[in-house]
Structure formats: structure tokens, C-alpha cells
Design an enzyme around this catalytic site. Structure first.
Site, PDB file in Angstrom:
ATOM      1  CB  CYS A 112       5.784   4.194 -83.640  1.00  0.00           C
ATOM      2  SG  CYS A 112       5.535   3.322 -82.640  1.00  0.00           S
ATOM      3  CB  SER A 128      -1.335   6.008 -82.103  1.00  0.00           C
ATOM      4  OG  SER A 128      -2.714   4.822 -81.451  1.00  0.00           O
ATOM      5  CB  SER A 179       1.957  -1.836 -79.052  1.00  0.00           C
ATOM      6  OG  SER A 179       2.106  -2.004 -77.877  1.00  0.00           O
TER       7      SER A 179
END
Length: 367
Positions: free
Chosen positions: A46, A154, A171
Site C-alpha cells: 500500500c 484500511s 496516512s
């Protein structure tokens, strides 16, 4: 999730918002800085998780905030851990050094994927176990935090071992938490003085991040997940328009540095060859995970195939190799095996046969 559409009725990709958005600071009533209290859960596939790993390494936090790596294969139940098996468990303190018990393949291209099953169970190769609760799925952490959680599971996840809940799963928030001075007292030497968001450059960084995020970071996904020819063609053209813009920016920067130092003084030029200002910043950290995945995945898997970075964008390519080969935190957090297998085996709407291309070769070209 694999097999489920992430697009609207027009076939256009639409991302989903993160819902855990707390921070960590001395002033926070609950989440205060402490060594060993927080844990990062990531997938090396990712790009959003990748930026948090780079920041963690750059800031010298690998012995302050632990880390677990999920299996590269994302199935219809989401991300999973590799079980420890015979009682062997990963080191809860800091198995994940600068960035990897799982190391980058570097110039050694992916091992022929035909012999690697989606259920491969190699501890510290396919991923790690969950060392605190013995969980098998990332979803277990979400349900522990919010029993009625009904959104996407996620990565990345920044977890609090004290309150046993998710602090943040966005993030862009996490990299700023890690970059803040919150954990400086636990870090020795140079990393504690690194600031990826200097005040003098913050307006430029914010402006750069805004168009890179919308048109490049998510641009590859908008093209790759498009479910109509019209949506795809619009998004892939937009993506390459902004790659052209980035190439121009870096070409002009390199020319300026050459004029200052002379064409032969490559070391001094590359020491200041960054996307915003003449120093490493958050802008480089946020751009890198997309660009390092471009040739090995996005070009073929997401049909972003007007050009490769190595073949069509010489100054972006130079910047990419500069990041990878001159900065340990970038190289050690990049695992091309996880990247290639993760995308091509997990996204069966795009690649229904699950065949993993072996090229390009090499994964990244020497500087």
C-alpha cells in the site's frame, strides 16, 4: 475490497474517508507520547502505508513505535496477518529495524511468482504475526476499536496499546504525528532534528501536495479502477498532464542546481535535488510511494501506459533513483515482491487471472 466496485455510477473511482482522526501530543487528554505505547500496522503493498513507514524511519522512531506487516494478498475479508505457527513470534520490541525484517529485493527482480500461492505462509517474508492479541485479521483491530464499524478495513493503522484502540488511520495525519516533536525525547542524534514540514516551506509543500494527491497519488487509482472507457480516458490523460507538470518542475530545478554547481558536480546537485525547496520534505515522502510503483505496477496493471517513468520522464526518474539509492529509509521500506504480488493477485476485477508480470527489469535502475 476485492471483487467490489469502488466507483460511482459513471464508472469513476471514489475514495472513502478515514474515520479515526485523533492525534498524539503532550496536550492531548488521552494520547500522550510514550516509548513503546503505540504500534503501526501496515501493508508493504500500500502506498499510503508506505509513506508512514518512510517517516517512521526518517524520524528515528523504529525503536519507539513498533510495527507489524500484513500479508501482501488482500482477499474478500480484507488484510490478514501471517500466523506464527510453531510458537515462534516476531519480536514485539523492534524486529522492524530501519524498515525491514522484510527486505527490499533491490536489483533482484521478483522471484518467479508461479510458485508463490496467495496463501503463502512465510513469516517475515509474506508478513508478520499480530504480536499483542494474536489476531488473524486487521478487521479485528477495527472491531475492537468500534464494535459497530461498517466501513473499509484500511491501512495504515496507528494503534494505542494502552487504551487498545485505533488512534488514527489517515496516512497524511500519521506522517504529521510522527514528524511532530511529540516523540523527540525518545530519539537520539540527528533524526530528532529532522523536520519534514519546515515553516518556511509549508505553503509550498501544501500547494504541491494538493495537486499531487488529487492527480498523481489518486490519479493512478482513478485510471486503474475506472469502469468505463470514458472515465478511464479522462483520468489517464489527466494523470499524464500532471506528470508532465512534475517533470517540468524537476527539470528546471536540476538546471538551476547545475548552473550553481557545474554539470560535473553530481553529488552536490543530488544532495539538494528535492521536489520542494532544496531539502527533504513531506512532499518527497508523499510523492515517492506512487512513483516507485509506477513502472512495476501502474503502467501495466492500471493501464497508465502513455509512458513509463524510466522511459518518458528523465528528471522524475533521476529524482526517484536519488530517493531510493541515497536515502536508506526509502530503499529499505520498498519491497517490490509485496508490491507486484499484492496488486496483481488481489485486484481480480482488473487482473482476473491473477498472473503477475515479471518485468520491468530491473525493478529500479542504479543511480
Amino acid at each position: 475490497m476485492p471483487g467490489k466496485s469502488l466507483c460511482n455510477k459513471k464508472g469513476e473511482f471514489k475514495g472513502l474517508p478515514s474515520i479515526f482522526r485523533e492525534t498524539i501530543s503532550l496536550e492531548h487528554p488521552i494520547y500522550k507520547p510514550a516509548k513503546g505505547r503505540y504500534w503501526l500496522y501496515v501493508a508493504l503493498t500500500c502506498p499510503w502505508a508506505h509513506r508512514t513507514l518512510i517517516t517512521r524511519a526518517l524520524k528515528g522512531l523504529t525503536s519507539v513505535i513498533g510495527c507489524s506487516v500484513l500479508h501482501w494478498h488482500l482477499d474478500d475479508r480484507g488484510w490478514r496477518f501471517v500466523e506464527a505457527g510453531d510458537g515462534k513470534k516476531t519480536d514485539e520490541r523492534n524486529w522492524f529495524d530501519v524498515a525491514g525484517g522484510i527486505t527490499s529485493t533491490g536489483l533482484n527482480n521478483i522471484t518467479p511468482a508461479a510458485g508463490v500461492s496467495n496463501g503463502a505462509h512465510r513469516l517475515l517474508t509474506d508478513g508478520t504475526d499480530e504480536p499483542h492479541y494474536g489476531y488473524k485479521r486487521l478487521s479485528d483491530l477495527y472491531f475492537k476499536s468500534k464494535p459497530d464499524y461498517d466501513a473499509r478495513f484500511s491501512v495504515p493503522v496507528l494503534w494505542d496499546l494502552k487504551t487498545r484502540t485505533i488512534v488514527n488511520n489517515e496516512s497524511s495525519d500519521i506522517i504529521r504525528i510522527l514528524n511532530s516533536s511529540a516523540f523527540d525525547e525518545f530519539v537520539e542524534d540527528e533524526p530528532r532534528h529532522l523536520n519534514l514540514l519546515p515553516q518556511s516551506l509549508q505553503p509550498q509543500i501544501e500547494e504541491f501536495n494538493s495537486w499531487v494527491y488529487e492527480n498523481i497519488n489518486t490519479g493512478v487509482y482513478k485510471a486503474g479502477f475506472a469502469e468505463s472507457a470514458e472515465a478511464y480516458e479522462k483520468e489517464v490523460a489527466n494523470l499524464f498532464h500532471y506528470l508532465d507538470k512534475l517533470e517540468t518542475l524537476l527539470r528546471e530545478k536540476y538546471a538551476r542546481l547545475e548552473a550553481e554547481y557545474g554539470q560535473s558536480n553530481k553529488d552536490k546537485i543530488l544532495a539538494r535535488y528535492f521536489v520542494v525547496g532544496d531539502r527533504l520534505t513531506e512532499a518527497d515522502v508523499r510523492l515517492y510511494p506512487t512513483i516507485v510503483r509506477f513502472d512495476v505496477v501502474y503502467h501495466q496493471h492500471f493501464k497508465c501506459n502513455f509512458a513509463t517513468i524510466r522511459g518518458g520522464y528523465p528528471h522524475i526518474h533521476k529524482w526517484l533513483r536519488n530517493m531510493y539509492w541515497r536515502h536508506t529509509a526509502f530503499q529499505r521500506t520498498t519491497d517490490f515482491n509485496h508490491i507486484k504480488l499484492g496488486y496483481t493477485r488481489s485486484q481480480l476485477r482488473i487482473n482476473p487471472l491473477g498472473i503477475t508480470p515479471l518485468g520491468p527489469k530491473p525493478d529500479i535502475i542504479p543511480l
